[in-house]
Design a protein around this motif. Structure first.
Motif, PDB file in Angstrom:
ATOM      1  N   VAL A   1      87.675  26.854  42.114  1.00 46.41           N
ATOM      2  CA  VAL A   1      88.529  28.028  41.914  1.00 46.41           C
ATOM      3  C   VAL A   1      88.051  29.096  42.908  1.00 46.41           C
ATOM      4  O   VAL A   1      86.827  29.277  43.074  1.00 46.41           O
TER       5      VAL A   1
ATOM      6  N   LEU B   1      87.925  36.331  36.299  1.00 44.86           N
ATOM      7  CA  LEU B   1      87.138  35.941  35.131  1.00 44.86           C
ATOM      8  C   LEU B   1      85.660  36.084  35.473  1.00 44.86           C
ATOM      9  O   LEU B   1      85.218  35.587  36.519  1.00 44.86           O
TER      10      LEU B   1
ATOM     11  N   LYS C   1      82.111  34.752  34.465  1.00 46.19           N
ATOM     12  CA  LYS C   1      81.601  33.609  33.692  1.00 46.19           C
ATOM     13  C   LYS C   1      80.085  33.582  33.785  1.00 46.19           C
ATOM     14  O   LYS C   1      79.518  33.732  34.871  1.00 46.19           O
TER      15      LYS C   1
ATOM     16  N   GLY D   1      83.372  27.895  27.493  1.00 51.65           N
ATOM     17  CA  GLY D   1      84.073  29.138  27.151  1.00 51.65           C
ATOM     18  C   GLY D   1      83.148  30.245  26.726  1.00 51.65           C
ATOM     19  O   GLY D   1      83.544  31.409  26.646  1.00 51.65           O
TER      20      GLY D   1
ATOM     21  N   MET E   1      82.571  34.131  28.740  1.00 53.57           N
ATOM     22  CA  MET E   1      83.682  34.350  29.689  1.00 53.57           C
ATOM     23  C   MET E   1      84.365  35.659  29.354  1.00 53.57           C
ATOM     24  O   MET E   1      84.556  35.988  28.191  1.00 53.57           O
TER      25      MET E   1
ATOM     26  N   GLU F   1      85.512  34.542  39.213  1.00 58.78           N
ATOM     27  CA  GLU F   1      86.537  33.578  39.634  1.00 58.78           C
ATOM     28  C   GLU F   1      87.927  34.171  39.495  1.00 58.78           C
ATOM     29  O   GLU F   1      88.169  35.008  38.611  1.00 58.78           O
ATOM     30  N   LYS F   2      88.841  33.676  40.292  1.00 66.40           N
ATOM     31  CA  LYS F   2      90.254  33.999  40.131  1.00 66.40           C
ATOM     32  C   LYS F   2      90.670  33.478  38.769  1.00 66.40           C
ATOM     33  O   LYS F   2      90.361  32.333  38.414  1.00 66.40           O
TER      34      LYS F   2
ATOM     35  N   LEU G   1      93.019  31.847  36.374  1.00 64.62           N
ATOM     36  CA  LEU G   1      94.254  31.036  36.366  1.00 64.62           C
ATOM     37  C   LEU G   1      94.957  31.270  35.035  1.00 64.62           C
ATOM     38  O   LEU G   1      94.314  31.282  33.989  1.00 64.62           O
TER      39      LEU G   1
ATOM     40  N   HIS H   1      93.695  21.521  31.085  1.00 61.18           N
ATOM     41  CA  HIS H   1      92.345  20.937  31.184  1.00 61.18           C
ATOM     42  C   HIS H   1      92.543  19.444  31.412  1.00 61.18           C
ATOM     43  O   HIS H   1      92.994  18.729  30.510  1.00 61.18           O
TER      44      HIS H   1
ATOM     45  N   GLN I   1      93.356  22.946  22.859  1.00 61.37           N
ATOM     46  CA  GLN I   1      92.046  23.312  22.351  1.00 61.37           C
ATOM     47  C   GLN I   1      92.172  24.577  21.500  1.00 61.37           C
ATOM     48  O   GLN I   1      93.130  25.339  21.666  1.00 61.37           O
TER      49      GLN I   1
ATOM     50  N   HIS J   1      87.923  26.705  22.378  1.00 59.24           N
ATOM     51  CA  HIS J   1      87.179  25.794  23.255  1.00 59.24           C
ATOM     52  C   HIS J   1      86.697  24.539  22.555  1.00 59.24           C
ATOM     53  O   HIS J   1      85.820  23.842  23.054  1.00 59.24           O
TER      54      HIS J   1
ATOM     55  N   LEU K   1      90.403  22.286  36.152  1.00 58.62           N
ATOM     56  CA  LEU K   1      91.517  23.130  35.730  1.00 58.62           C
ATOM     57  C   LEU K   1      92.684  22.747  36.611  1.00 58.62           C
ATOM     58  O   LEU K   1      92.541  22.701  37.847  1.00 58.62           O
TER      59      LEU K   1
ATOM     60  N   MET L   1      85.741  22.411  37.215  1.00 60.05           N
ATOM     61  CA  MET L   1      85.303  23.334  36.173  1.00 60.05           C
ATOM     62  C   MET L   1      83.832  23.035  35.838  1.00 60.05           C
ATOM     63  O   MET L   1      82.959  23.823  36.020  1.00 60.05           O
TER      64      MET L   1
ATOM     65  N   THR M   1      96.339  25.156  28.231  1.00 58.97           N
ATOM     66  CA  THR M   1      95.207  25.574  27.401  1.00 58.97           C
ATOM     67  C   THR M   1      95.559  26.694  26.430  1.00 58.97           C
ATOM     68  O   THR M   1      94.790  26.992  25.539  1.00 58.97           O
TER      69      THR M   1
HETATM   70  C1  MV4 Z   1      88.989  29.245  33.470  1.00 60.99           C
HETATM   71  C2  MV4 Z   1      90.280  29.557  32.984  1.00 60.99           C
HETATM   72  C3  MV4 Z   1      91.163  30.217  33.842  1.00 60.99           C
HETATM   73  N1  MV4 Z   1      90.772  30.560  35.097  1.00 60.99           N
HETATM   74  N2  MV4 Z   1      88.632  29.579  34.729  1.00 60.99           N
HETATM   75  C4  MV4 Z   1      87.212  27.746  29.298  1.00 60.99           C
HETATM   76  C5  MV4 Z   1      85.901  27.122  29.027  1.00 60.99           C
HETATM   77  C6  MV4 Z   1      85.464  26.510  30.267  1.00 60.99           C
HETATM   78  N3  MV4 Z   1      85.674  25.059  30.141  1.00 60.99           N
HETATM   79  C7  MV4 Z   1      86.308  27.067  31.363  1.00 60.99           C
HETATM   80  N4  MV4 Z   1      87.428  27.678  30.723  1.00 60.99           N
HETATM   81  C8  MV4 Z   1      88.391  28.296  31.441  1.00 60.99           C
HETATM   82  N5  MV4 Z   1      88.086  28.620  32.706  1.00 60.99           N
HETATM   83  C9  MV4 Z   1      89.525  30.230  35.504  1.00 60.99           C
HETATM   84  N6  MV4 Z   1      89.155  30.578  36.747  1.00 60.99           N
HETATM   85  C10 MV4 Z   1      90.612  29.182  31.671  1.00 60.99           C
HETATM   86  C11 MV4 Z   1      89.662  28.564  30.906  1.00 60.99           C
HETATM   87  C12 MV4 Z   1      90.051  28.202  29.551  1.00 60.99           C
HETATM   88  C13 MV4 Z   1      90.092  26.878  29.180  1.00 60.99           C
HETATM   89  C14 MV4 Z   1      89.777  25.859  30.064  1.00 60.99           C
HETATM   90  C15 MV4 Z   1      89.846  24.542  29.614  1.00 60.99           C
HETATM   91  C16 MV4 Z   1      90.227  24.256  28.323  1.00 60.99           C
HETATM   92  C17 MV4 Z   1      90.526  25.249  27.455  1.00 60.99           C
HETATM   93  C18 MV4 Z   1      90.474  26.574  27.856  1.00 60.99           C
HETATM   94  C19 MV4 Z   1      90.778  27.586  26.959  1.00 60.99           C
HETATM   95  C20 MV4 Z   1      90.712  28.883  27.370  1.00 60.99           C
HETATM   96  C21 MV4 Z   1      90.354  29.199  28.659  1.00 60.99           C
END
Ligand code: MV4
Length: 673
Positions: free
Chosen positions: A131, A156, A158, A165, A168, A200-201, A203, A208, A232, A235, A277, A287, A439
């Motif tokens: 990302v 975001l 992180k 999650g 974040m 991170e940008k 999204l 997922h 989910q 998370h 992602l 991710m 997600t």
């Molecule tokens: C993100 C995202 C949007 N943009 N990163 C959530 C936990 C971790 N696995 C990373 N996650 C995310 N990272 C960027 N740059 C949105 C999530 C996210 C998410 C990702 C995967 C599965 C479920 C999720 C639920 C909420 C947010």
């Protein structure tokens, strides 16, 4: 190949690993805490060793104790399952130092994936897409803010040491950046002892999509395609499926090859999962990588027809991968849901209790149930309250979805609250069938999921009436509510009164709504039929039960519904829809001696709230004798005629099963019930 392995885990994954080991002729050693002495995985294994008290840190997280058990029993290898020590590099190293094979990746690979920022830098060198963002070591607030501006809001923040999650925080504009960064650093420092941040940008509603990869000790590596785990909640994965809906072959290959590159970049061995992602424009971004076998691995097994635990055992024993990339292909579609002892109505609070009744759907080509519990087991406080994973497979996603709904309808659990109805509602959301997964899905459709449209009473009320009536008859008959002479019309608990029409009033809960209906029974040519009246509406009903299938006709239109006991009432399933129904309170009707003959059956599962009279005390017709609580409402049990209670069978506070006899009553005329 190993002769004997130890499974350093419990529950469904321990049982699952033992099943494969047994199929390969490998002897197994289970480990168990004091709380798991009678657990299924212990009885399935060839040997079992107690490793301590119920708390995980006193048992399943005691690496030395587990290795000691492996050495003492001659186990040559340890399978860690998932969770517990499965991603503990120190444990993997200790296994190696003890001469016991760790069935998993090398410690260095686990270490490498332990830090998100380090993992991302590794991926960058491997040409794995990231990302747009900043994941450097420099953490000056001004620099981070400049990076955020370069990336473009929303961004975001992180925690580098975070994951899943945790840690974040979204920042929508520059003015919020400093304050958000300070808060995120504090939270991360508190949670992980490490305040380093990634920027991170952000999204919007990505999917997922994760790639199952496998590497052996001979330089071979393959990907076993992808899983979509977008559904989910906080998370925690709720629904997982393979292949990912709507993923074209080109994108599948691109993601698979990127996942494999990620694994090879860290010298990976064994089963691994590379999480991406997937943005709505088809771009995908690394991710994180999980260095264990995932909970959701069965959907991959179902579509590739491979046993991933067998692959793990073979690769850990030094054998080459069982298949080349060209020998792997996708067959049909698989979907998994996780059945939990939790209460969706109370923010998914985990529940404890006893699985008084546990009847999974029949397994076969289309249905697989991975579980670690049997009827009578308790779900306690020490461990994850998962009851089972339900996995379905069919030739296409729509057919797999239909299988899932039917299997959920056939999953019958009583004794504690589960998430089954939530799962049925979730997979019944039209957007899920339309493959609009991402997600934010559960949040976006929460109204439909958590407050499913109150059933269309015109369709469902007659079906609920006949279902509840026949179910109550069957339960009373089974509980001796019908004395031996089952041919006597006096004994059938169907409100038959000599010389009076068999007419009874039922108050029915249909989902959250109450409905009053009258049912008048008659028989034509030996076939029972009922006339249902409700206001000006009249419906002719026929019906009979076959196990948990209701055959019912409304005005001659026959349908077949699955029925499942659900808390105080029933769940009815028809064409993928699920409706809850229950008798709101028993039909005491016009008080008559035969009401007493019904033995004062509890109208539904509930609890005694209070006795309102003493045993032996004379009461008048209609006097309230006791109060029950059920369906979150209080129900007064009243005297059908003047008389006296001779005995209460349940004390205040006690739980009562629907249909159970509550009290003994003697009418003033001397009739006993
Ligand atoms: C993100 C995202 C949007 N943009 N990163 C959530 C936990 C971790 N696995 C990373 N996650 C995310 N990272 C960027 N740059 C949105 C999530 C996210 C998410 C990702 C995967 C599965 C479920 C999720 C639920 C909420 C947010």
């Amino acid at each position: 190949m190993f002769q004997k392995i130890l499974i350093a885990n419990r529950g469904e994954i321990a049982c699952r690993v033992i099943r494969t080991a047994r199929r390969l002729g490998i002897r197994t050693v289970a480990v168990y805490s004091d709380a798991d002495r009678h657990a299924l995985h212990v009885s399935m294994a060839d040997e079992a060793v107690n490793i301590g008290a119920p708390a995980p840190k006193e048992s399943y997280l005691r690496g030395e104790r587990i290795i000691e058990a492996a050495l003492a029993t001659g186990a040559q290898a340890i399978h860690p399952g998932y969770g517990f020590l499965s991603e503990n590099a120190g444990f993997a190293a200790l296994c190696a130092a003890s001469g016991v094979t760790f069935i998993g990746p090398p410690p260095a690979a686990i270490e490498a994936m332990g830090s998100k920022s380090a993992a991302k830098r590794l991926m960058e060198t491997a040409g794995v897409p990231l990302v747009p963002g900043y994941h450097g070591e420099e953490q000056d607030a001004g620099l981070l803010k400049r990076e955020a501006a370069r990336i473009g809001y929303p961004v975001l923040l992180k925690a580098a040491a975070g994951g899943g999650g945790k840690g974040m925080r979204r920042v929508d504009e520059a003015a919020q950046f400093e304050q958000a960064l300070a808060a995120a650093k504090r939270e991360s420092d508190k949670a992980f002892g490490d305040a380093r941040m990634l920027v991170e940008k952000c999204l919007v509603h990505p999917r997922h999509v994760e790639i199952q990869v496998f590497c052996d000790d001979h330089g071979n590596g393959v990907y076993l395609f992808e899983r979509d785990c977008s559904l989910q909640r906080r998370h925690q994965k709720v629904v997982e499926e393979a292949p990912a809906p709507g993923l074209g072959a080109e994108l599948r290959a691109a993601m698979g090859e990127a996942g494999l590159r990620a694994a090879q970049a860290i010298g990976y061995r064994g089963a691994g999962t590379v999480e991406f992602l997937l943005a709505s424009d088809g771009a995908f971004y690394f991710m994180e990588m999980n260095t264990r076998l995932q909970v959701e691995h069965p959907v991959t097994e179902m579509i590739t027809r491979q046993d991933l635990v067998e692959w793990q055992l073979r690769v850990a024993a030094g054998e080459p991968l069982p298949r080349t990339q060209e020998e792997l292909s996708i067959h049909g579609h698989a979907i998994e849901v996780r059945v939990y002892a939790e209460d969706p109505a109370r923010d998914f609070l985990p529940v404890t209790g006893t699985l008084e009744f546990l009847e999974p759907p029949a397994e076969g080509l289309h249905v697989r149930v991975d579980t670690g519990v049997v009827q009578g087991d308790s779900i306690g406080i020490h461990y994850d309250p998962m009851i089972a994973k339900l996995i379905v497979w069919d030739e296409s996603r729509p057919r797999a979805l239909a299988r899932l709904k039917a299997a959920l309808a056939d999953y019958r659990i009583a004794g504690l609250t589960t998430n089954l109805r939530f799962l049925q509602s979730l997979v019944s959301v039209p957007a899920f069938a339309e493959e609009l997964v991402h997600t934010g899905f559960i949040e976006e459709h929460s109204e439909q999921i958590f407050h499913p449209r109150t059933a269309d009473a015109d369709t469902w009320l007659p079906l609920a009436a006949i279902a509840l009536l026949l179910d109550r008859e069957r339960r009373l008959a089974a509980q001796g509510g019908v004395r031996q002479d089952t041919h006597s019309p006096w004994q059938i608990p169907n409100a038959w009164r000599q010389g009076a029409p068999r007419r009874q009033r039922l108050e029915i809960m249909l989902d959250a709504d109450r409905h009053d209906v009258y049912l008048e029974e008659s028989a034509e040519g030996g076939v029972r039929r009922w006339l249902l009246t409700q206001g000006g509406r009249r419906v002719v009903l026929n019906g009979h039960l076959e196990g948990n299938t209701l055959h019912a006709a409304t005005d001659g239109h026959w349908r077949r519904l699955r029925m499942a006991q659900a808390g105080e009432g029933l769940s009815l399933f028809l064409d993928g829809a699920v409706v809850g129904c229950a008798l709101a309170r028993p039909d005491w009707g016009d008080a008559g001696d035969d009401d007493a003959a019904q033995g004062f059956a509890a109208p539904m599962n509930g609890a005694v709230v209070a006795h309102l009279v003493d045993a032996g005390q004379t009461v008048a017709k209609g006097d309230a004798l006791m109060v029950m609580e059920a369906m979150k409402m209080e129900h007064a049990i009243r005297a059908p005629v003047a008389g006296r209670v001779t005995e209460f069978f349940y004390q205040p506070g006690e739980l009562v099963a629907g249909g159970a006899r509550l009290l003994a009553f003697e009418s003033a005329a001397g009739a006993r019930s």
